[in-house]
Enzyme design. Structure first.
Site, PDB file in Angstrom:
ATOM      1  N   SER B  70      -0.910  -7.050   0.568  1.00 22.56           N
ATOM      2  CA  SER B  70       0.674  -7.103   0.620  1.00 22.56           C
ATOM      3  C   SER B  70       0.923  -8.273   1.540  1.00 22.56           C
ATOM      4  CB  SER B  70       0.965  -6.051   1.350  1.00 22.56           C
ATOM      5  OG  SER B  70       1.013  -4.691   0.337  1.00 22.56           O
ATOM      6  N   GLN B 177      -5.212  -6.610  -8.526  1.00 21.55           N
ATOM      7  CA  GLN B 177      -6.074  -5.436  -9.519  1.00 21.55           C
ATOM      8  C   GLN B 177      -6.999  -6.147 -10.453  1.00 21.55           C
ATOM      9  OE1 GLN B 177      -5.914  -2.225  -9.487  1.00 21.55           O
ATOM     10  NE2 GLN B 177      -4.168  -2.086  -7.904  1.00 21.55           N
ATOM     11  N   SER B 197      -7.425  -8.500  -2.602  1.00 15.77           N
ATOM     12  CA  SER B 197      -7.495  -7.473  -1.530  1.00 15.77           C
ATOM     13  C   SER B 197      -9.195  -6.724  -2.054  1.00 15.77           C
ATOM     14  CB  SER B 197      -6.493  -6.372  -1.709  1.00 15.77           C
ATOM     15  OG  SER B 197      -6.827  -5.344  -0.730  1.00 15.77           O
ATOM     16  N   ALA B 198      -9.727  -6.555  -0.675  1.00 17.36           N
ATOM     17  CA  ALA B 198     -11.110  -6.575  -0.908  1.00 17.36           C
ATOM     18  C   ALA B 198     -11.455  -4.941  -1.097  1.00 17.36           C
ATOM     19  CB  ALA B 198     -11.803  -6.641   0.302  1.00 17.36           C
ATOM     20  N   CYS B 323       8.070  12.020  -7.192  1.00 15.16           N
ATOM     21  CA  CYS B 323       7.361  12.512  -6.236  1.00 15.16           C
ATOM     22  C   CYS B 323       6.280  12.307  -5.408  1.00 15.16           C
ATOM     23  CB  CYS B 323       7.136  14.196  -6.597  1.00 15.16           C
ATOM     24  SG  CYS B 323       8.749  15.241  -6.962  1.00 15.16           S
TER      25      CYS B 323
END
Lengths: 145, 390
Positions: B70, B177, B197-198, B323
């Site tokens: 992010s 991803q 990202s790791a 939800c």
């Protein structure tokens, strides 16, 4: 995330199903926000709720509140059923996460919708009962950019 | 427990944990220090940076460590916007990006930038032609994800990269991803910036990187010391960086083997669900799909209920239901590929790892079958559907 009571009612929902030729039936919610609740009532001549069933499309909290709400109104008079507010349902379930509070509003509204249907069929007025809103959901909190 | 949520996060590989441990204890030094323990830490950080650079075919000094995917996405977009606003204030992205990109775009819109959010087709593909058509003289950046986190669709990154190059527009891709699952060459694909990202590839949480091609004008993200070539100041998270390096080394070594095994399991799972559960729909592209991604929508039911019931049976999965997101809207990705709200609410994402077995998937299929059936029995939508059919 959910209380033990919520999980119990989710895992073993009470009064799930339908009533053929019900005295009243009400459906509230919408598929857009992901919750639809339908309540069937069987009310005898004395105005006592002899049987109640529900069907729900929704999350764990929606199923549990439907189940609990049906338990709370079963065997009660119509006037007593009017006292089963979302707060009562929530307390009976030992609370709900804040983001799920709208599910308990839906349960109250579904019962009111079924009672409204019953009252219309019987051509009676139930004290304190207002025409139900089909759509119950709170305004979502929007992120500030 | 059957863990099928590897797109959310993966188990940190034992060899990764092993590699990290000394950097909490013996080699605790600050990489900026001159003495022994400090230079040991510095050497380890450099090695990790080298391993990562090699995996993308880029130079080590083009890798900037961040606290995760992010942060890398935020940085790529905001810093490009700031650095190039004299050239123009238009950015092109897609409707199915991760929120780290989409919400950053919303932020930039508030600050006078114009964003084009491209539609995708029903399988989640961005059209390269649509990208080209959207380019204007004031376009400064194209940001399209490498592969989608929910439905696994792999985007035509090489074609988009070539278009960006042809028009002299910078190209960023969120590869959170895809990195570690698919081979990626930044040069060949025309990528100027890439986020990763790791913890998606058996590394630790809280560490990621942004690849920034040399020569790009990009503002510093955090001002302070000289770390990360002064662009992202602050003492390095040495154990996490070392862990990231070890995870990348492992992912590169096992990539082919993992791909073969996971895509076989994926296709088995897809086939069984499609043939055995009525009223379902596979979401995402059938062929251009991450090797570990399965995503289905089941009509008439809601995803969170499905997840809780799966959890009761010891199965970990995720859903695009509102939800589960803490908001009232279902997944923006599922809506973008044309699903109706109720279909999006009834989605299930199963993301595999090489540790899963066929026997586990058999258990999952049986569980999904019985739970979907049970939830449909409870569903007023299913009741209405059956009555309409009569």
């Amino acid at each position: 995330m959910y209380s033990e009571k919520v999980m119990d009612h989710f895992e073993h929902p009470r009064n799930m199903g339908v009533i053929e030729n019900p005295s009243g039936v009400g459906t509230v919610g919408n598929a857009k926000c992901g919750d639809i609740m339908r309540i069937f009532l069987d009310i005898d001549e004395e105005g006592i709720i002899q049987d109640v069933k529900f069907k729900t499309f929704g999350c764990g909290a929606a199923v549990a509140t439907s189940s609990m709400a049906t338990e709370l109104v079963k065997g009660k008079t119509v006037q007593e059923a009017m006292q089963v507010t979302n707060k009562v349902v929530m307390e009976a379930l030992d609370g709900l996460p804040p983001v799920k509070v709208h599910c308990s509003l839906l349960a109250e509204e579904a019962i009111h919708a079924a009672l409204w249907d019953y009252a219309e069929k019987k051509r009676i007025t139930i004290e304190g009962l207002q025409k139900p809103k089909a759509d119950i959901h709170e305004e979502e909190e929007k992120e500030e950019f | 427990m059957i863990y099928l949520d590897n797109a959310a996060t993966t188990r940190t590989a034992p060899e990764v944990v092993e590699a990290m441990l000394p950097y909490f204890s013996d080699c605790f030094g600050n990489p900026s220090s001159i003495y022994g323990p400090g230079s040991k830490a510095k050497k380890a950080v450099n090695e990790a940076r080298h391993t990562i650079a090699e995996s993308l075919g880029v130079k080590p000094e083009e890798i900037y460590f961040t606290a995760g995917g992010s942060e890398a996405d935020n940085w790529a977009l905001k810093a490009t916007a700031e650095g190039y606003e004299h050239k123009g204030k238009h950015i092109i992205t897609s409707k199915i990006e991760h929120h780290a990109v989409l919400h950053t775009c919303k932020y930039l819109e508030k600050r006078g930038f114009e964003i084009t959010y491209l539609d995708v087709d029903t399988e989640g593909k961005v059209s390269p032609k649509a990208v080209e058509d959207a380019i204007r003289p004031d376009t400064i950046l194209i940001s399209i994800m490498f592969a989608n986190n929910e439905i696994g669709t792999i985007e035509p990154i090489g074609e988009i990269g070539a278009i960006a190059k042809k028009h002299g527009v910078l190209f960023h891709t969120d590869a959170v991803q895809a990195y570690g699952q698919l081979p990626i060459s930044a040069e060949a694909l025309g990528i100027d910036m890439l986020s990763a990202s790791a913890h998606k590839l058996n590394g630790p949480k809280g560490i990621g990187f942004l690849y920034i091609r040399n020569g790009l004008k990009l503002r510093s993200l955090i001002h302070g010391g000289a770390q990360e070539r002064s662009r992202r100041a602050g003492t390095e998270n040495v154990p996490a960086i070392v862990g990231f390096g070890a995870a990348v080394e492992r992912a590169q070594r096992l990539m082919e083997e993992k791909q073969t095994k996971e895509s076989m399991l994926r296709d088995y799972l897809i086939e069984r669900i499609e043939t055995e559960v009525p009223y379902c729909r596979l979401n995402g592209h059938r062929k251009d799909r991450l090797p570990n991604n399965v995503n289905f929508s089941f009509s008439f039911i809601e995803g969170e209920s499905l997840l809780i019931m799966l959890d009761m049976k010891g199965i970990c999965a995720s859903s695009g239901s509102a939800c589960t997101s803490g908001s009232l809207d279902p997944s923006h990705v599922l809506l973008a590929i044309g699903l109706k709200h109720e279909e999006a609410h009834g989605s299930l994402r199963l993301t595999l790892s090489e540790e899963n077995t066929k026997e586990e998937l058999d258990v999952v299929v049986e569980a999904v079958k019985s739970i979907v059936e049970r939830l449909r029995e409870m569903s007023p939508l299913y009741e209405d559907f059956l009555q309409q059919g009569q």
